[in-house]
Motif scaffolding. Sequence first.
Motif, PDB file in Angstrom:
ATOM      1  N   ARG A 153       0.822  -1.206   0.000  1.00 44.11           N
ATOM      2  CA  ARG A 153       0.000   0.000   0.000  1.00 44.11           C
ATOM      3  C   ARG A 153       0.859   1.260   0.000  1.00 44.11           C
ATOM      4  O   ARG A 153       0.355   2.356  -0.219  1.00 44.11           O
ATOM      5  CB  ARG A 153      -0.937   0.005   1.210  1.00 44.11           C
ATOM      6  N   SER A 154       2.152   1.116   0.243  1.00 43.12           N
ATOM      7  CA  SER A 154       3.036   2.279   0.260  1.00 43.12           C
ATOM      8  C   SER A 154       3.401   2.738  -1.149  1.00 43.12           C
ATOM      9  O   SER A 154       3.976   3.818  -1.311  1.00 43.12           O
ATOM     10  CB  SER A 154       4.315   1.962   1.049  1.00 43.12           C
ATOM     11  N   PHE A 155       3.085   1.939  -2.163  1.00 39.76           N
ATOM     12  CA  PHE A 155       3.366   2.333  -3.547  1.00 39.76           C
ATOM     13  C   PHE A 155       2.196   3.159  -4.059  1.00 39.76           C
ATOM     14  O   PHE A 155       1.133   2.621  -4.377  1.00 39.76           O
ATOM     15  CB  PHE A 155       3.573   1.088  -4.421  1.00 39.76           C
ATOM     16  N   LYS A 156       2.396   4.474  -4.129  1.00 33.28           N
ATOM     17  CA  LYS A 156       1.290   5.352  -4.468  1.00 33.28           C
ATOM     18  C   LYS A 156       1.598   6.210  -5.685  1.00 33.28           C
ATOM     19  O   LYS A 156       2.753   6.366  -6.082  1.00 33.28           O
ATOM     20  CB  LYS A 156       0.965   6.270  -3.276  1.00 33.28           C
ATOM     21  N   GLU A 157       0.518   6.770  -6.252  1.00 34.86           N
ATOM     22  CA  GLU A 157       0.602   7.696  -7.355  1.00 34.86           C
ATOM     23  C   GLU A 157       1.532   7.178  -8.463  1.00 34.86           C
ATOM     24  O   GLU A 157       1.351   6.076  -8.937  1.00 34.86           O
ATOM     25  CB  GLU A 157       1.052   9.090  -6.862  1.00 34.86           C
ATOM     26  N   ARG A 158       2.535   7.949  -8.855  1.00 31.89           N
ATOM     27  CA  ARG A 158       3.378   7.555  -9.983  1.00 31.89           C
ATOM     28  C   ARG A 158       4.247   6.330  -9.683  1.00 31.89           C
ATOM     29  O   ARG A 158       4.843   5.761 -10.600  1.00 31.89           O
ATOM     30  CB  ARG A 158       4.262   8.731 -10.419  1.00 31.89           C
ATOM     31  N   ASP A 159       4.317   5.928  -8.435  1.00 36.54           N
ATOM     32  CA  ASP A 159       5.060   4.722  -8.064  1.00 36.54           C
ATOM     33  C   ASP A 159       4.143   3.504  -7.924  1.00 36.54           C
ATOM     34  O   ASP A 159       4.574   2.445  -7.474  1.00 36.54           O
ATOM     35  CB  ASP A 159       5.790   4.935  -6.731  1.00 36.54           C
ATOM     36  N   GLY A 160       2.883   3.657  -8.321  1.00 34.92           N
ATOM     37  CA  GLY A 160       1.895   2.614  -8.074  1.00 34.92           C
ATOM     38  C   GLY A 160       2.200   1.264  -8.700  1.00 34.92           C
ATOM     39  O   GLY A 160       1.842   0.225  -8.137  1.00 34.92           O
ATOM     40  N   LEU A 161       2.849   1.247  -9.859  1.00 35.16           N
ATOM     41  CA  LEU A 161       3.134  -0.033 -10.513  1.00 35.16           C
ATOM     42  C   LEU A 161       4.159  -0.860  -9.735  1.00 35.16           C
ATOM     43  O   LEU A 161       4.240  -2.083  -9.917  1.00 35.16           O
ATOM     44  CB  LEU A 161       3.636   0.195 -11.945  1.00 35.16           C
ATOM     45  N   GLY A 162       4.911  -0.217  -8.868  1.00 35.22           N
ATOM     46  CA  GLY A 162       5.900  -0.940  -8.079  1.00 35.22           C
ATOM     47  C   GLY A 162       5.279  -1.974  -7.162  1.00 35.22           C
ATOM     48  O   GLY A 162       5.935  -2.967  -6.795  1.00 35.22           O
ATOM     49  N   ALA A 163       4.015  -1.785  -6.787  1.00 34.57           N
ATOM     50  CA  ALA A 163       3.346  -2.750  -5.917  1.00 34.57           C
ATOM     51  C   ALA A 163       3.244  -4.107  -6.587  1.00 34.57           C
ATOM     52  O   ALA A 163       3.348  -5.146  -5.926  1.00 34.57           O
ATOM     53  CB  ALA A 163       1.955  -2.244  -5.541  1.00 34.57           C
ATOM     54  N   TYR A 164       3.047  -4.137  -7.892  1.00 36.58           N
ATOM     55  CA  TYR A 164       2.896  -5.400  -8.609  1.00 36.58           C
ATOM     56  C   TYR A 164       4.209  -6.166  -8.689  1.00 36.58           C
ATOM     57  O   TYR A 164       4.236  -7.395  -8.554  1.00 36.58           O
ATOM     58  CB  TYR A 164       2.361  -5.155 -10.017  1.00 36.58           C
ATOM     59  N   THR A 165       5.301  -5.455  -8.928  1.00 38.96           N
ATOM     60  CA  THR A 165       6.587  -6.151  -9.018  1.00 38.96           C
ATOM     61  C   THR A 165       7.096  -6.536  -7.634  1.00 38.96           C
ATOM     62  O   THR A 165       7.824  -7.521  -7.491  1.00 38.96           O
ATOM     63  CB  THR A 165       7.629  -5.272  -9.730  1.00 38.96           C
ATOM     64  N   HIS A 166       6.715  -5.772  -6.618  1.00 30.68           N
ATOM     65  CA  HIS A 166       7.151  -6.090  -5.255  1.00 30.68           C
ATOM     66  C   HIS A 166       6.452  -7.334  -4.720  1.00 30.68           C
ATOM     67  O   HIS A 166       7.094  -8.206  -4.111  1.00 30.68           O
ATOM     68  CB  HIS A 166       6.881  -4.913  -4.326  1.00 30.68           C
ATOM     69  N   ASP A 167       5.160  -7.442  -4.935  1.00 30.58           N
ATOM     70  CA  ASP A 167       4.402  -8.562  -4.350  1.00 30.58           C
ATOM     71  C   ASP A 167       3.261  -8.971  -5.281  1.00 30.58           C
ATOM     72  O   ASP A 167       2.084  -8.754  -4.981  1.00 30.58           O
ATOM     73  CB  ASP A 167       3.850  -8.155  -2.980  1.00 30.58           C
ATOM     74  N   PRO A 168       3.578  -9.575  -6.439  1.00 36.42           N
ATOM     75  CA  PRO A 168       2.520  -9.929  -7.402  1.00 36.42           C
ATOM     76  C   PRO A 168       1.519 -10.935  -6.857  1.00 36.42           C
ATOM     77  O   PRO A 168       0.363 -10.952  -7.273  1.00 36.42           O
ATOM     78  CB  PRO A 168       3.304 -10.509  -8.591  1.00 36.42           C
ATOM     79  N   ALA A 169       1.946 -11.774  -5.911  1.00 34.00           N
ATOM     80  CA  ALA A 169       1.043 -12.775  -5.354  1.00 34.00           C
ATOM     81  C   ALA A 169      -0.075 -12.168  -4.519  1.00 34.00           C
ATOM     82  O   ALA A 169      -1.048 -12.854  -4.180  1.00 34.00           O
ATOM     83  CB  ALA A 169       1.839 -13.773  -4.508  1.00 34.00           C
ATOM     84  N   ALA A 170       0.051 -10.887  -4.182  1.00 32.25           N
ATOM     85  CA  ALA A 170      -0.973 -10.219  -3.379  1.00 32.25           C
ATOM     86  C   ALA A 170      -2.208  -9.859  -4.193  1.00 32.25           C
ATOM     87  O   ALA A 170      -3.206  -9.432  -3.624  1.00 32.25           O
ATOM     88  CB  ALA A 170      -0.400  -8.951  -2.747  1.00 32.25           C
ATOM     89  N   TYR A 171      -2.141 -10.053  -5.527  1.00 27.82           N
ATOM     90  CA  TYR A 171      -3.225  -9.624  -6.391  1.00 27.82           C
ATOM     91  C   TYR A 171      -3.979 -10.813  -6.980  1.00 27.82           C
ATOM     92  O   TYR A 171      -3.398 -11.874  -7.222  1.00 27.82           O
ATOM     93  CB  TYR A 171      -2.674  -8.742  -7.517  1.00 27.82           C
TER      94      TYR A 171
END
Length: 292
Positions: A69-87
Amino acid sequence: MSATESDPEDAITKEEIAGTAPAPADAEATGVSLGTKRNAFTELMSPKTKVSKAEPKKTLASTRSALTRSFKERDGLGAYTHDPAAYPPSRVIYYNDDFVAINDMYPKSSVHTLLLPRSPLSRLHPFDAFEDASFLASVQAETQKLKRLVAKELQRRYGKYSAKDREREAVLNGDIEWEEGKELPKGRDWESELLVGVHAHPSMNDLHVHVLSPDMISECMRHRKHYNSFNTPFLIDVADFPLAKDDPRRHPGKAGYMNRDLICWRCGKNFGNRFKQLKEHLPEEFEAWKKE
């Protein structure tokens, strides 16, 4: 500039950057997933590829950890590469140690996917990241893989309407006689029709490659810049890299791609700046395109 402040060269709105814009109501129906019969991804995924497992339908917020949840705004895509299994599988199509493939949260066509490299170089602008020959080669190879998958998905969805696919399907289904030893009809080359590439001025900080159908049919295709970002040289095929130093695509603002007239991707009709009229015209072209 703040993380969500509007930039004239951005291809998306500040609401899309912030993740607050309305997304398609049924993500599973609009994206590519592993939950459909004859799905392209089940045919082409290697055993080593990790695929999101089917699970009860959840909201994106409920599947994110406190860290993602710390990946916000223009950094939002980083959430997918950090923890893809969360989706859920409606968002993450597949992932491995080096890449994550997702359905775009705000698709601009009936099928719109993103390829996200899991590399420190992905934080650089594509023009700089792709100066690394090894990294560029890996992205180009994985893009080809995703193109094949998206092409299979288009064939699954629309092949039954396509004249080019009809004869091949009839032969395979035994509906018509075919001379023994004669080469089968090739069918439609869906892969050659895809739009593929990176934006000359990325709106998000993590490098991402777009692979999408050309139809531009989506409730998220709402603005002139949405359309022109995929139908002008503002979209640069990864196969074109490395770019020459004097390539005009290096300076998209100077080239004025986003302010060009709106040209129908299929029939070539010029709509000038009349986006509403173009939007009303596109479904007609979509139906004709499916039947080719």
